[in-house]
Design an enzyme around this catalytic site. Structure first.
Site, PDB file in Angstrom:
ATOM      1  N   PRO A 128       0.825  -1.222   0.000  1.00 17.92           N
ATOM      2  CA  PRO A 128       0.000   0.000   0.000  1.00 17.92           C
ATOM      3  C   PRO A 128       0.857   1.270   0.000  1.00 17.92           C
ATOM      4  CG  PRO A 128      -0.909  -1.615   1.508  1.00 17.92           C
ATOM      5  CD  PRO A 128       0.374  -2.195   1.011  1.00 17.92           C
ATOM      6  N   ILE A 157      -1.440  -8.379  -5.563  1.00 15.21           N
ATOM      7  CA  ILE A 157      -0.593  -9.504  -5.982  1.00 15.21           C
ATOM      8  C   ILE A 157      -1.398 -10.500  -6.836  1.00 15.21           C
ATOM      9  CG2 ILE A 157       0.989 -11.337  -5.190  1.00 15.21           C
ATOM     10  CD1 ILE A 157       1.801  -8.300  -4.584  1.00 15.21           C
ATOM     11  N   THR A 158      -1.029 -10.567  -8.112  1.00 19.92           N
ATOM     12  CA  THR A 158      -1.721 -11.448  -9.067  1.00 19.92           C
ATOM     13  C   THR A 158      -1.507 -12.912  -8.673  1.00 19.92           C
ATOM     14  OG1 THR A 158      -1.346  -9.817 -10.792  1.00 19.92           O
ATOM     15  CG2 THR A 158      -1.894 -12.035 -11.531  1.00 19.92           C
ATOM     16  N   GLU A 364       3.781  -3.776 -13.884  1.00 11.79           N
ATOM     17  CA  GLU A 364       5.201  -3.909 -14.276  1.00 11.79           C
ATOM     18  C   GLU A 364       5.829  -2.535 -14.493  1.00 11.79           C
ATOM     19  OE1 GLU A 364       6.533  -7.187 -15.100  1.00 11.79           O
ATOM     20  OE2 GLU A 364       4.658  -8.297 -15.028  1.00 11.79           O
TER      21      GLU A 364
HETATM   22  C1  FAD Z   1      -3.654  -5.621 -12.684  1.00 10.93           C
HETATM   23  C2  FAD Z   1      -2.482  -5.427 -11.794  1.00 10.93           C
HETATM   24  C3  FAD Z   1      -1.666  -6.506 -11.478  1.00 10.93           C
HETATM   25  C4  FAD Z   1      -0.573  -6.337 -10.612  1.00 10.93           C
HETATM   26  N1  FAD Z   1       0.163  -7.439 -10.246  1.00 10.93           N
HETATM   27  C5  FAD Z   1       1.187  -7.282  -9.361  1.00 10.93           C
HETATM   28  C6  FAD Z   1       1.925  -8.420  -8.885  1.00 10.93           C
HETATM   29  O1  FAD Z   1       1.654  -9.569  -9.274  1.00 10.93           O
HETATM   30  N2  FAD Z   1       2.920  -8.220  -7.993  1.00 10.93           N
HETATM   31  C7  FAD Z   1       3.261  -6.972  -7.525  1.00 10.93           C
HETATM   32  O2  FAD Z   1       4.186  -6.856  -6.734  1.00 10.93           O
HETATM   33  N3  FAD Z   1       2.565  -5.874  -7.954  1.00 10.93           N
HETATM   34  C8  FAD Z   1       1.546  -6.000  -8.852  1.00 10.93           C
HETATM   35  N4  FAD Z   1       0.824  -4.900  -9.280  1.00 10.93           N
HETATM   36  C9  FAD Z   1       1.186  -3.586  -8.765  1.00 10.93           C
HETATM   37  C10 FAD Z   1       1.767  -2.655  -9.826  1.00 10.93           C
HETATM   38  O3  FAD Z   1       3.074  -3.022 -10.148  1.00 10.93           O
HETATM   39  C11 FAD Z   1       1.650  -1.232  -9.270  1.00 10.93           C
HETATM   40  O4  FAD Z   1       0.258  -0.897  -9.284  1.00 10.93           O
HETATM   41  C12 FAD Z   1       2.416  -0.215 -10.084  1.00 10.93           C
HETATM   42  O5  FAD Z   1       3.799  -0.408  -9.960  1.00 10.93           O
HETATM   43  C13 FAD Z   1       2.070   1.236  -9.659  1.00 10.93           C
HETATM   44  O6  FAD Z   1       2.119   1.404  -8.278  1.00 10.93           O
HETATM   45  P1  FAD Z   1       0.866   2.086  -7.532  1.00 10.93           P
HETATM   46  O7  FAD Z   1      -0.349   1.382  -7.989  1.00 10.93           O
HETATM   47  O8  FAD Z   1       1.150   2.094  -6.094  1.00 10.93           O
HETATM   48  O9  FAD Z   1       0.811   3.558  -8.111  1.00 10.93           O
HETATM   49  P2  FAD Z   1       1.615   4.821  -7.535  1.00 10.93           P
HETATM   50  O10 FAD Z   1       3.050   4.495  -7.440  1.00 10.93           O
HETATM   51  O11 FAD Z   1       0.918   5.341  -6.345  1.00 10.93           O
HETATM   52  O12 FAD Z   1       1.407   5.864  -8.728  1.00 10.93           O
HETATM   53  C14 FAD Z   1       0.289   6.711  -8.853  1.00 10.93           C
HETATM   54  C15 FAD Z   1       0.539   7.632 -10.029  1.00 10.93           C
HETATM   55  O13 FAD Z   1       1.695   8.449  -9.785  1.00 10.93           O
HETATM   56  C16 FAD Z   1       2.635   8.280 -10.837  1.00 10.93           C
HETATM   57  N5  FAD Z   1       4.006   8.385 -10.326  1.00 10.93           N
HETATM   58  C17 FAD Z   1       4.543   7.780  -9.240  1.00 10.93           C
HETATM   59  N6  FAD Z   1       5.829   8.102  -9.105  1.00 10.93           N
HETATM   60  C18 FAD Z   1       6.131   8.926 -10.136  1.00 10.93           C
HETATM   61  C19 FAD Z   1       7.310   9.604 -10.576  1.00 10.93           C
HETATM   62  N7  FAD Z   1       8.480   9.469  -9.931  1.00 10.93           N
HETATM   63  N8  FAD Z   1       7.238  10.376 -11.690  1.00 10.93           N
HETATM   64  C20 FAD Z   1       6.079  10.499 -12.366  1.00 10.93           C
HETATM   65  N9  FAD Z   1       4.930   9.900 -12.008  1.00 10.93           N
HETATM   66  C21 FAD Z   1       4.955   9.114 -10.914  1.00 10.93           C
HETATM   67  C22 FAD Z   1       2.359   6.890 -11.402  1.00 10.93           C
HETATM   68  O14 FAD Z   1       2.837   6.768 -12.725  1.00 10.93           O
HETATM   69  C23 FAD Z   1       0.834   6.870 -11.327  1.00 10.93           C
HETATM   70  O15 FAD Z   1       0.297   7.564 -12.412  1.00 10.93           O
HETATM   71  C24 FAD Z   1      -0.267  -5.057 -10.130  1.00 10.93           C
HETATM   72  C25 FAD Z   1      -1.073  -3.966 -10.468  1.00 10.93           C
HETATM   73  C26 FAD Z   1      -2.172  -4.140 -11.291  1.00 10.93           C
HETATM   74  C27 FAD Z   1      -3.029  -2.955 -11.644  1.00 10.93           C
END
Ligand code: FAD
Length: 381
Positions: A128, A157-158, A364
């Site tokens: 989170p 986590i998928t 990813e």
């Molecule tokens: C369908 C799905 C499957 C997934 N499966 C897995 C899995 O199997 N294992 C796992 O570990 N994770 C998994 N994830 C997690 C996924 O990797 C994260 O959702 C992703 O890395 C983004 O993190 P967040 O959702 O916390 O977004 P945040 O990091 O909170 O980002 C929110 C917004 O801010 C932007 N942002 C953040 N930092 C910056 C920056 N430095 N510069 C510019 N913009 C920025 C982002 O691009 C986004 O638009 C999955 C997610 C989804 C949706």
């Protein structure tokens, strides 16, 4: 540079084309309705060796190189995306850390199970409080007699509810963090202190099964440490490099299927006394889509080939993931538009694919993070 797939892979992919057409596409409506894959279909996926395409032959897989694998994955992605998701984690982020950094015992024990599909894998990095900034994870692994004790929570986590083996990334030194303070662990389903929390209610990909994973004084024996102590951040980033290319391959596969649906509908649908395919506005949407998919496809082939030649593909895989997933989303939007009101209706399947493809710009590593990494490489001294 010869970026063609091998003859062997070509034959395999021809078989996959038939599998998708004859067995996967007819099952799509049932998969979408139930959010689960029919058992006979999973059995066929096992028969075809789909869970072990990237796992070395010594451990029961096919040992495909990345180029061949990406094209196999692209073909399978022309079916319901839940099918792609189920096989790609075992081949990618759920097994690659074991292939690259596992001990002989870890490889001998886990890889045959993953290659055959007898076990399902999951990769647990995101939390989170730590998404794009993976180095901010709060899950800890504290050294104790004979092993490690994990505490914390992962989310999104998928495969989590059905996974047998989790690759878990946790902090082992709060001072060092990404610079040697994060380690990787293998955690088996049923380990005391490991539990699966809430299942996320998602916009698409109902059968991808994203859930929370909770560690509450979860003891992992020393044999569960994956790679060196402090090597976990590097392991995670290496795993994701390859994972980004898989995401690109799947996005292109979905885009290609959408484009063929758009072409079919444009030829069939008549307005103002002629097929809508005769209107320039429709033609341009199809032409732009074909052009972008072609470009994405060539980026995929080039980057996968570089990887197979031993090059560091960090930046290329970010560029390919960024371009392919954004292009595929534009294709989905155009093809939905070509379908008019029908594109909004569940029966055409376009709306489902539009929802599923949206996630590709997020997982990813988001598009913004890909741009950030590309620019960081361009601007480094
Ligand atoms: C369908 C799905 C499957 C997934 N499966 C897995 C899995 O199997 N294992 C796992 O570990 N994770 C998994 N994830 C997690 C996924 O990797 C994260 O959702 C992703 O890395 C983004 O993190 P967040 O959702 O916390 O977004 P945040 O990091 O909170 O980002 C929110 C917004 O801010 C932007 N942002 C953040 N930092 C910056 C920056 N430095 N510069 C510019 N913009 C920025 C982002 O691009 C986004 O638009 C999955 C997610 C989804 C949706």
């Amino acid at each position: 540079m010869d970026t063609r797939i091998t003859q062997e892979a070509r034959h395999f992919i021809e078989g996959l084309t038939r599998f998708v057409r004859d067995e996967c596409i007819p099952a799509e409506d049932a998969i979408e309705e139930t959010g689960s894959l029919p058992e006979p279909l999973i059995a066929r996926m096992k028969d075809l060796g789909l869970f072990g395409l990237r796992i070395p032959a010594a451990y029961g897989g096919s040992g495909m190189n990345l180029l061949d694998y990406c094209y196999a994955l692209k073909e399978l992605s022309k079916s319901h995306d839940d099918i792609r998701a189920r096989m790609s984690i075992n081949n990618g982020i759920g097994s690659m850390a074991i292939v690259n950094d596992g001990t002989a015992d870890q490889k001998n024990h886990y890889l045959p199970l993953l290659a055959s599909g007898a076990s399902i894998a999951a990769f647990a990095l995101t939390e989170p409080g730590a998404g794009s900034d993976a180095s901010a994870i709060a899950t800890t692994a504290i050294k104790t007699a004979g092993g490690w004790v994990l505490n914390g929570m992962k989310h999104f986590i998928t495969n989590a509810p059905i996974a047998d083996i989790f690759t878990v990334i946790a902090v082992t030194d709060k001072e060092k963090r990404a610079r040697g303070g994060i380690s990787a662990f293998l955690v088996e389903k049923g380990t005391p202190g490991l539990s699966i929390g809430a299942l996320h209610n998602t916009m698409g990909g109902k059968g991808w099964l994203q859930a929370e994973v909770i560690f509450d004084d979860c003891f992992i024996p020393e044999t569960g440490l994956l790679g060196p102590v402090g090597g976990g951040f590097k392991i995670a980033m290496k795993t994701l490099n390859e994972g980004r290319l898989s995401a690109a391959a799947s996005a292109i596969g979905i885009g290609e299927r959408l484009l063929s649906m758009g072409i079919g509908y444009a030829k069939l649908r008549t307005q103002f006394g002629k097929p809508i395919a005769e209107f320039e506005a429709i033609q341009w949407m199809l032409a732009d889509s074909a052009t972008e998919l072609f470009a994405a496809d060539r980026m995929l082939a080039d980057t996968a080939f570089r990887f197979d030649c031993g090059e560091d593909i960090r930046t290329h895989s970010s560029m390919t993931k960024l371009f392919a997933t954004e292009a595929a989303f534009r294709v989905a939007d155009r093809v939905l538009q070509v379908h008019g009101g029908m594109g909004f209706m569940r029966e055409t399947k376009v709306e489902r694919m539009f929802r599923d493809i949206r996630a590709y710009r997020i997982f990813e590593g988001t598009s913004e993070i890909q741009r950030f990494m590309i620019a960081r490489d361009l601007l480094k001294d």
